[in-house]
Design a protein around this motif. Structure first.
Motif, mmCIF file in Angstrom:
data_model
loop_
_atom_site.group_PDB
_atom_site.id
_atom_site.type_symbol
_atom_site.label_atom_id
_atom_site.label_comp_id
_atom_site.label_asym_id
_atom_site.label_seq_id
_atom_site.Cartn_x
_atom_site.Cartn_y
_atom_site.Cartn_z
ATOM 1 N N SER A 165 31.424 13.356 -18.001
ATOM 2 C CA SER A 165 32.578 13.313 -17.382
ATOM 3 C C SER A 165 32.813 13.167 -15.631
ATOM 4 C CB SER A 165 33.973 14.876 -18.114
ATOM 5 O OG SER A 165 33.863 14.146 -19.205
ATOM 6 N N LEU A 166 31.818 14.310 -15.252
ATOM 7 C CA LEU A 166 31.324 13.880 -14.029
ATOM 8 C C LEU A 166 31.077 12.957 -13.699
ATOM 9 C CD1 LEU A 166 31.311 15.949 -11.402
ATOM 10 C CD2 LEU A 166 29.588 16.408 -11.912
ATOM 11 N N ILE A 167 30.059 12.561 -14.017
ATOM 12 C CA ILE A 167 29.479 10.722 -13.964
ATOM 13 C C ILE A 167 30.695 9.913 -14.019
ATOM 14 C CG2 ILE A 167 28.096 9.182 -14.344
ATOM 15 C CD1 ILE A 167 25.783 11.354 -15.001
ATOM 16 N N ARG A 168 31.542 9.494 -14.795
ATOM 17 C CA ARG A 168 32.522 8.274 -15.174
ATOM 18 C C ARG A 168 33.484 8.896 -14.163
ATOM 19 N NH1 ARG A 168 31.635 10.271 -20.787
ATOM 20 N NH2 ARG A 168 31.080 8.348 -21.820
ATOM 21 N N MET A 169 33.964 9.610 -13.322
ATOM 22 C CA MET A 169 34.997 10.183 -12.194
ATOM 23 C C MET A 169 34.127 9.310 -11.499
ATOM 24 S SD MET A 169 36.355 13.312 -11.038
ATOM 25 C CE MET A 169 35.165 13.407 -9.972
ATOM 26 N N TYR A 170 33.373 9.829 -10.529
ATOM 27 C CA TYR A 170 32.691 9.537 -9.517
ATOM 28 C C TYR A 170 32.413 8.052 -9.510
ATOM 29 C CZ TYR A 170 32.650 13.492 -7.465
ATOM 30 O OH TYR A 170 32.796 15.026 -6.914
ATOM 31 N N THR A 171 32.102 7.412 -10.822
ATOM 32 C CA THR A 171 31.753 6.042 -11.099
ATOM 33 C C THR A 171 33.069 5.448 -10.642
ATOM 34 O OG1 THR A 171 30.005 5.946 -12.519
ATOM 35 C CG2 THR A 171 31.229 4.483 -12.580
ATOM 36 N N ARG A 172 33.869 5.745 -11.663
ATOM 37 C CA ARG A 172 35.120 5.454 -10.770
ATOM 38 C C ARG A 172 36.074 4.816 -9.425
ATOM 39 N NH1 ARG A 172 36.797 7.603 -15.718
ATOM 40 N NH2 ARG A 172 38.090 8.828 -14.984
ATOM 41 N N LEU A 173 35.722 6.795 -8.971
ATOM 42 C CA LEU A 173 35.793 6.026 -7.944
ATOM 43 C C LEU A 173 35.469 5.563 -6.361
ATOM 44 C CD1 LEU A 173 36.581 10.078 -7.659
ATOM 45 C CD2 LEU A 173 38.074 8.827 -6.889
ATOM 46 N N TYR A 174 34.131 5.814 -6.835
ATOM 47 C CA TYR A 174 32.917 5.220 -5.227
ATOM 48 C C TYR A 174 32.604 3.487 -6.009
ATOM 49 C CZ TYR A 174 34.116 9.471 -3.766
ATOM 50 O OH TYR A 174 34.081 9.926 -2.775
ATOM 51 N N ALA A 175 32.406 2.823 -7.389
ATOM 52 C CA ALA A 175 31.716 2.441 -7.475
ATOM 53 C C ALA A 175 32.064 0.949 -8.790
ATOM 54 C CB ALA A 175 30.442 2.671 -8.519
ATOM 55 N N THR A 176 33.503 1.116 -8.865
ATOM 56 C CA THR A 176 34.524 -0.230 -9.280
ATOM 57 C C THR A 176 35.462 -0.421 -8.562
ATOM 58 O OG1 THR A 176 36.272 1.656 -10.244
ATOM 59 C CG2 THR A 176 33.701 0.998 -11.835
ATOM 60 N N LYS A 177 35.423 -2.143 -8.771
ATOM 61 C CA LYS A 177 36.771 -2.575 -7.930
ATOM 62 C C LYS A 177 37.938 -1.616 -8.288
ATOM 63 C CE LYS A 177 33.913 -6.116 -6.603
ATOM 64 N NZ LYS A 177 32.981 -5.689 -6.628
ATOM 65 N N HIS A 178 39.013 -1.766 -7.689
ATOM 66 C CA HIS A 178 40.292 -1.072 -8.479
ATOM 67 C C HIS A 178 41.410 -2.257 -8.182
ATOM 68 C CE1 HIS A 178 38.480 3.635 -7.637
ATOM 69 N NE2 HIS A 178 38.474 2.740 -6.929
ATOM 70 N N ILE A 189 0.678 -0.919 -0.221
ATOM 71 C CA ILE A 189 -0.149 0.428 0.039
ATOM 72 C C ILE A 189 1.097 1.146 0.403
ATOM 73 C CG2 ILE A 189 -1.943 1.532 1.054
ATOM 74 C CD1 ILE A 189 -2.704 -1.330 0.591
ATOM 75 N N HIS A 190 2.292 1.286 0.473
ATOM 76 C CA HIS A 190 2.824 2.478 1.127
ATOM 77 C C HIS A 190 4.128 1.790 0.380
ATOM 78 C CE1 HIS A 190 -0.156 3.760 3.662
ATOM 79 N NE2 HIS A 190 0.535 5.519 3.618
ATOM 80 N N PRO A 191 5.037 2.942 -0.542
ATOM 81 C CA PRO A 191 6.378 2.681 -0.934
ATOM 82 C C PRO A 191 7.708 2.229 0.229
ATOM 83 C CG PRO A 191 5.492 4.784 -1.026
ATOM 84 C CD PRO A 191 4.739 4.542 -0.636
ATOM 85 N N PRO A 192 8.006 1.388 -0.608
ATOM 86 C CA PRO A 192 9.444 1.248 0.608
ATOM 87 C C PRO A 192 10.628 2.828 -0.064
ATOM 88 C CG PRO A 192 9.540 0.451 -2.338
ATOM 89 C CD PRO A 192 8.022 0.822 -1.620
ATOM 90 N N SER A 193 11.345 2.567 0.994
ATOM 91 C CA SER A 193 12.206 3.470 1.373
ATOM 92 C C SER A 193 13.808 3.055 0.550
ATOM 93 C CB SER A 193 12.503 3.831 2.096
ATOM 94 O OG SER A 193 13.180 5.021 2.457
ATOM 95 N N ILE A 194 13.715 3.561 -0.569
ATOM 96 C CA ILE A 194 14.988 3.321 -1.478
ATOM 97 C C ILE A 194 15.704 3.900 -1.632
ATOM 98 C CG2 ILE A 194 15.557 1.998 -3.224
ATOM 99 C CD1 ILE A 194 13.001 1.110 -4.299
ATOM 100 N N LYS A 195 17.178 4.201 -0.811
ATOM 101 C CA LYS A 195 18.574 4.882 -1.143
ATOM 102 C C LYS A 195 19.486 4.500 -1.667
ATOM 103 C CE LYS A 195 20.062 5.025 3.362
ATOM 104 N NZ LYS A 195 20.223 5.740 4.977
ATOM 105 N N PHE A 196 20.431 4.943 -2.098
ATOM 106 C CA PHE A 196 21.621 4.362 -2.909
ATOM 107 C C PHE A 196 22.639 4.801 -1.434
ATOM 108 C CE2 PHE A 196 20.220 5.117 -7.094
ATOM 109 C CZ PHE A 196 21.171 4.594 -7.481
ATOM 110 N N VAL A 197 23.914 3.458 -1.542
ATOM 111 C CA VAL A 197 24.691 3.710 -0.277
ATOM 112 C C VAL A 197 25.933 3.914 -0.730
ATOM 113 C CG1 VAL A 197 26.462 1.546 1.112
ATOM 114 C CG2 VAL A 197 22.908 1.447 0.711
ATOM 115 N N THR A 198 26.204 3.493 -2.233
ATOM 116 C CA THR A 198 27.376 3.773 -3.191
ATOM 117 C C THR A 198 26.906 4.816 -2.944
ATOM 118 O OG1 THR A 198 27.010 1.277 -4.164
ATOM 119 C CG2 THR A 198 28.893 2.968 -5.074
ATOM 120 N N THR A 199 28.697 5.814 -3.311
ATOM 121 C CA THR A 199 27.947 7.794 -4.072
ATOM 122 C C THR A 199 28.251 7.589 -5.419
ATOM 123 O OG1 THR A 199 29.460 8.287 -1.855
ATOM 124 C CG2 THR A 199 29.201 9.589 -3.421
ATOM 125 N N ILE A 200 27.025 7.712 -5.697
ATOM 126 C CA ILE A 200 26.784 7.947 -6.866
ATOM 127 C C ILE A 200 26.382 9.884 -7.100
ATOM 128 C CG2 ILE A 200 24.351 7.482 -7.057
ATOM 129 C CD1 ILE A 200 24.391 6.111 -9.608
#
Length: 157
Positions: free
Chosen positions: A144-157, A68-79
């Motif tokens: 470019s900004l998105i790619r930088m943050y994706t590399r920084l926070y969302a990819t395994k180095h 009846i009510h929506p779930p609360s969803i948030k990103f844990v990974t910085t995006i």
């Protein structure tokens, strides 16, 4: 077993059955066997998008009066995204607020969030820096900004 648990178990069975149908959903499951109201999801950044190669964890809190009510969803990974708060991970998406319907499932909601990643709405931003790049038609700067943050926070180095 209450109605919410039955609904969530049914959704979980469907997720398992259709696992390969949606490559953007890497994981969608309860965090533990004894709590069906707290879920974890991992979305993959799709090919040919600035999020490509990234894996983004999301936290899903299912209310006791779901669906009846929506779930609360948030990103844990910085995006970095115009409609996602950079620090809190809050998502500005109408189906998580006023446009929610019990017809939505956790999976369909995650697919909508994945779609939002590649179809931002800069007129209702939670991240003004990213939205302003789009408003100024600076697609190259935005990606470019998105790619930088994706590399920084969302990819395994």
């Amino acid at each position: 077993m209450d109605a919410v648990s039955r609904r969530l178990l049914k959704e979980l069975r469907e997720i398992d059955r259709e696992a390969k149908a949606h490559p953007e959903i890497v994981e969608l499951a309860p965090e533990s066997d004894d709590d069906l109201l707290q879920w974890k999801a991992i979305l993959a950044g799709l090919a040919d998008t600035p999020y490509e190669g990234g894996q983004f964890e999301l936290s899903i809190q299912v209310p006791s009066n779901y669906p009846i009510h929506p779930p609360s969803i948030k990103f844990v990974t910085t995006i970095c995204h115009p409609n996602i708060h950079f620090k809190t991970g809050e998502i500005c998406l109408d189906i998580l607020k006023t446009a929610w319907s019990p017809a939505w499932t956790l999976k369909s909601t995650l697919l909508a969030i994945s779609l939002l990643l590649t179809n931002p709405e800069p007129s209702s931003p939670l991240n003004c820096d990213a939205a302003n790049l789009l408003r100024c038609n600076d697609q190259l700067g935005y990606e470019s900004l998105i790619r930088m943050y994706t590399r920084l926070y969302a990819t395994k180095h």
